[in-house]
Design an enzyme around this catalytic site. Structure first.
Site, PDB file in Angstrom:
ATOM      1  N   LYS A   1       4.047   5.182  15.380  1.00 40.99           N
ATOM      2  CA  LYS A   1       3.150   4.344  14.424  1.00 40.99           C
ATOM      3  C   LYS A   1       3.096   2.965  14.909  1.00 40.99           C
ATOM      4  O   LYS A   1       2.451   2.168  14.620  1.00 40.99           O
ATOM      5  CB  LYS A   1       4.020   4.243  13.063  1.00 40.99           C
ATOM      6  CG  LYS A   1       4.125   5.645  12.269  1.00 40.99           C
ATOM      7  CD  LYS A   1       2.649   6.073  12.094  1.00 40.99           C
ATOM      8  CE  LYS A   1       2.631   7.215  11.178  1.00 40.99           C
ATOM      9  NZ  LYS A   1       1.404   7.600  10.761  1.00 40.99           N
TER      10      LYS A   1
ATOM     11  N   TYR B   1       8.785   8.988  15.287  1.00 45.31           N
ATOM     12  CA  TYR B   1       7.900   8.605  14.238  1.00 45.31           C
ATOM     13  C   TYR B   1       7.491   7.008  14.296  1.00 45.31           C
ATOM     14  O   TYR B   1       6.367   6.546  14.346  1.00 45.31           O
ATOM     15  CB  TYR B   1       8.233   8.758  13.054  1.00 45.31           C
ATOM     16  CG  TYR B   1       7.449   8.586  11.930  1.00 45.31           C
ATOM     17  CD1 TYR B   1       6.279   9.502  11.249  1.00 45.31           C
ATOM     18  CD2 TYR B   1       7.668   7.437  10.883  1.00 45.31           C
ATOM     19  CE1 TYR B   1       5.624   9.229  10.433  1.00 45.31           C
ATOM     20  CE2 TYR B   1       6.846   7.291   9.805  1.00 45.31           C
ATOM     21  CZ  TYR B   1       5.659   7.929   9.535  1.00 45.31           C
ATOM     22  OH  TYR B   1       4.847   7.764   8.567  1.00 45.31           O
TER      23      TYR B   1
HETATM   24  N1  LIG Z   1       4.141   9.025   2.426  1.00 48.50           N
HETATM   25  C1  LIG Z   1       4.760   7.956   2.833  1.00 48.50           C
HETATM   26  O1  LIG Z   1       5.616   7.401   2.330  1.00 48.50           O
HETATM   27  C2  LIG Z   1       3.986   7.329   4.252  1.00 48.50           C
HETATM   28  C3  LIG Z   1       4.399   6.221   4.620  1.00 48.50           C
HETATM   29  C4  LIG Z   1       3.894   5.527   5.672  1.00 48.50           C
HETATM   30  C5  LIG Z   1       3.069   6.105   6.239  1.00 48.50           C
HETATM   31  N2  LIG Z   1       2.517   7.360   5.878  1.00 48.50           N
HETATM   32  C6  LIG Z   1       1.446   7.865   6.771  1.00 48.50           C
HETATM   33  O2  LIG Z   1       0.399   8.305   5.979  1.00 48.50           O
HETATM   34  C7  LIG Z   1      -0.230   9.437   6.646  1.00 48.50           C
HETATM   35  C8  LIG Z   1      -0.517  10.324   5.533  1.00 48.50           C
HETATM   36  O3  LIG Z   1       0.696  10.870   4.990  1.00 48.50           O
HETATM   37  P1  LIG Z   1       0.977  11.554   3.536  1.00 48.50           P
HETATM   38  O4  LIG Z   1       2.185  11.168   3.117  1.00 48.50           O
HETATM   39  O5  LIG Z   1      -0.150  11.752   2.805  1.00 48.50           O
HETATM   40  O6  LIG Z   1       1.357  12.983   4.166  1.00 48.50           O
HETATM   41  P2  LIG Z   1       0.987  14.562   3.705  1.00 48.50           P
HETATM   42  O7  LIG Z   1       2.034  15.333   4.346  1.00 48.50           O
HETATM   43  O8  LIG Z   1       0.991  14.617   2.105  1.00 48.50           O
HETATM   44  O9  LIG Z   1      -0.335  14.822   4.379  1.00 48.50           O
HETATM   45  C9  LIG Z   1      -0.456  15.091   5.597  1.00 48.50           C
HETATM   46  C10 LIG Z   1      -1.915  15.383   5.973  1.00 48.50           C
HETATM   47  O10 LIG Z   1      -2.107  15.344   7.498  1.00 48.50           O
HETATM   48  C11 LIG Z   1      -2.443  16.503   8.047  1.00 48.50           C
HETATM   49  N3  LIG Z   1      -2.276  16.990   9.455  1.00 48.50           N
HETATM   50  C12 LIG Z   1      -0.911  17.218   9.681  1.00 48.50           C
HETATM   51  N4  LIG Z   1      -0.929  17.430  11.158  1.00 48.50           N
HETATM   52  C13 LIG Z   1      -2.222  17.511  11.531  1.00 48.50           C
HETATM   53  C14 LIG Z   1      -2.904  18.022  12.669  1.00 48.50           C
HETATM   54  N5  LIG Z   1      -2.461  18.327  13.563  1.00 48.50           N
HETATM   55  N6  LIG Z   1      -4.023  17.785  12.895  1.00 48.50           N
HETATM   56  C15 LIG Z   1      -4.968  17.582  11.746  1.00 48.50           C
HETATM   57  N7  LIG Z   1      -4.359  17.097  10.407  1.00 48.50           N
HETATM   58  C16 LIG Z   1      -3.256  17.075  10.445  1.00 48.50           C
HETATM   59  C17 LIG Z   1      -2.255  17.778   6.910  1.00 48.50           C
HETATM   60  O11 LIG Z   1      -3.055  18.869   6.913  1.00 48.50           O
HETATM   61  C18 LIG Z   1      -2.108  16.608   5.637  1.00 48.50           C
HETATM   62  O12 LIG Z   1      -3.679  16.760   5.280  1.00 48.50           O
HETATM   63  C19 LIG Z   1       0.468   9.982   7.666  1.00 48.50           C
HETATM   64  O13 LIG Z   1       0.016   9.382   8.907  1.00 48.50           O
HETATM   65  C20 LIG Z   1       1.749   9.317   7.375  1.00 48.50           C
HETATM   66  O14 LIG Z   1       2.664   8.922   8.481  1.00 48.50           O
HETATM   67  C21 LIG Z   1       3.010   7.864   4.879  1.00 48.50           C
END
Ligand SMILES: NC(=O)c1ccc[n+]([C@@H]2O[C@H](COP(=O)([O-])OP(=O)(O)OC[C@H]3O[C@@H](n4cnc5c(N)ncnc54)[C@H](O)[C@@H]3O)[C@@H](O)[C@H]2O)c1
Length: 248
Positions: A160, A156
């Protein structure tokens, strides 16, 4: 280009941060295109319902952003139908956490494909049309972990960190064409991705956050929206942390 005629594509927009981004954009009533890869349609349906309630014309598509062929075909159809993409938010992402010693090739490859190759796939599919229209905004969602690392997340963190390098390079290549490319590095945000973390891990994270709380998806959405506003037109190639001070 008036805000209401912008076409905004948000990957991973069915829930979590992506959904909050879609709802934030709703104020200007653009055309919103949600991409997701959930096994069922319930989350995307809920997002589309909320957008429609706000008077926004939105559509949802199940597309695997890690597949170059699927992404290329998807954007080809969108561009031929709507003629433009003004905003691309590369937000789709997954985790497959395990300590590096035990990490399988499959766990490495899958996370790199979904989190990093997807940004290559989607951005390359729209950049030519943005260059032609001499405008465009790309916002890529990375993570604080891409800069500070995190035990159990070598795949991951690498994906990133890769987003940051890719974004800065593309930002330099297209800056002269009126396109900005920026990165947001969220910290620890309340979504499904963090919902199942063991309480002990959550406590450890919270101790390191000067603001002493997890972030909300809306905290990230606000920054995405601002980066796509006219006022942020002179900002490109930046990594903006939305983490309550976890990284400074
Ligand atoms: N939640 C956190 O603490 C956090 C922190 C830092 C970064 N992020 C990043 O933010 C972004 C969103 O995270 P989140 O927490 O809302 O996640 P989430 O799990 O709530 O949502 C993930 C989304 O990505 C989509 N997805 C996954 N695999 C896919 C694929 N192969 N093709 C198309 N769509 C796909 C899912 O359908 C969903 O809509 C991610 O990139 C995550 O790495 C999240």
């Amino acid at each position: 280009m008036s805000d209401a005629s912008r076409v905004v594509v948000i990957t991973g927009g069915s829930k979590g941060i992506g959904r909050a981004v879609a709802l934030r954009f709703a104020v200007e009533k653009p055309r919103i295109i949600i991409v997701h890869f959930d096994p069922d349609e319930s989350a995307v349906r809920e997002t589309l319902r909320s957008l429609s309630g706000l008077g926004v014309e939105a559509e949802g598509h199940k597309v695997d952003v890690s597949s170059h062929a699927e992404v290329e075909a998807f954007f080809k159809e969108v561009l031929s139908r709507l003629g433009r993409v003004d905003v691309l938010v590369n937000n789709a992402g997954i985790v497959k956490d395990t300590f590096f010693m035990r990490m399988s090739e499959e766990e490495w490859d899958t996370v790199l494909r979904v989190n990093l190759k997807s940004v290559f796939n989607c951005t390359q599919s729209v950049i030519r049309s943005m260059i032609k229209q001499r405008s465009g905004r790309v916002v890529n969602i990375s993570s604080v972990v891409g800069q500070i690392g995190n035990p159990g997340q070598a795949n991951y963190a690498a994906s990133k960190a890769g987003i940051m390098g890719l974004s800065k390079t593309v930002a330099k290549e297209v800056a002269g064409r009126g396109i900005t490319v920026n990165v947001i590095a969220p910290g620890f945000i309340k979504t499904d991705m963090t919902a199942n973390l063991p309480e002990k891990v959550k406590e450890l994270f919270l101790q390191q956050i000067p603001m002493g709380r997890m972030g909300n998806p809306e905290d990230v959405a606000e920054t995405v929206y601002w980066l796509c506003s006219e006022g942020a037109g002179y900002i490109t190639g930046q990594v903006i942390h939305v983490s309550g001070g976890l990284y400074m």
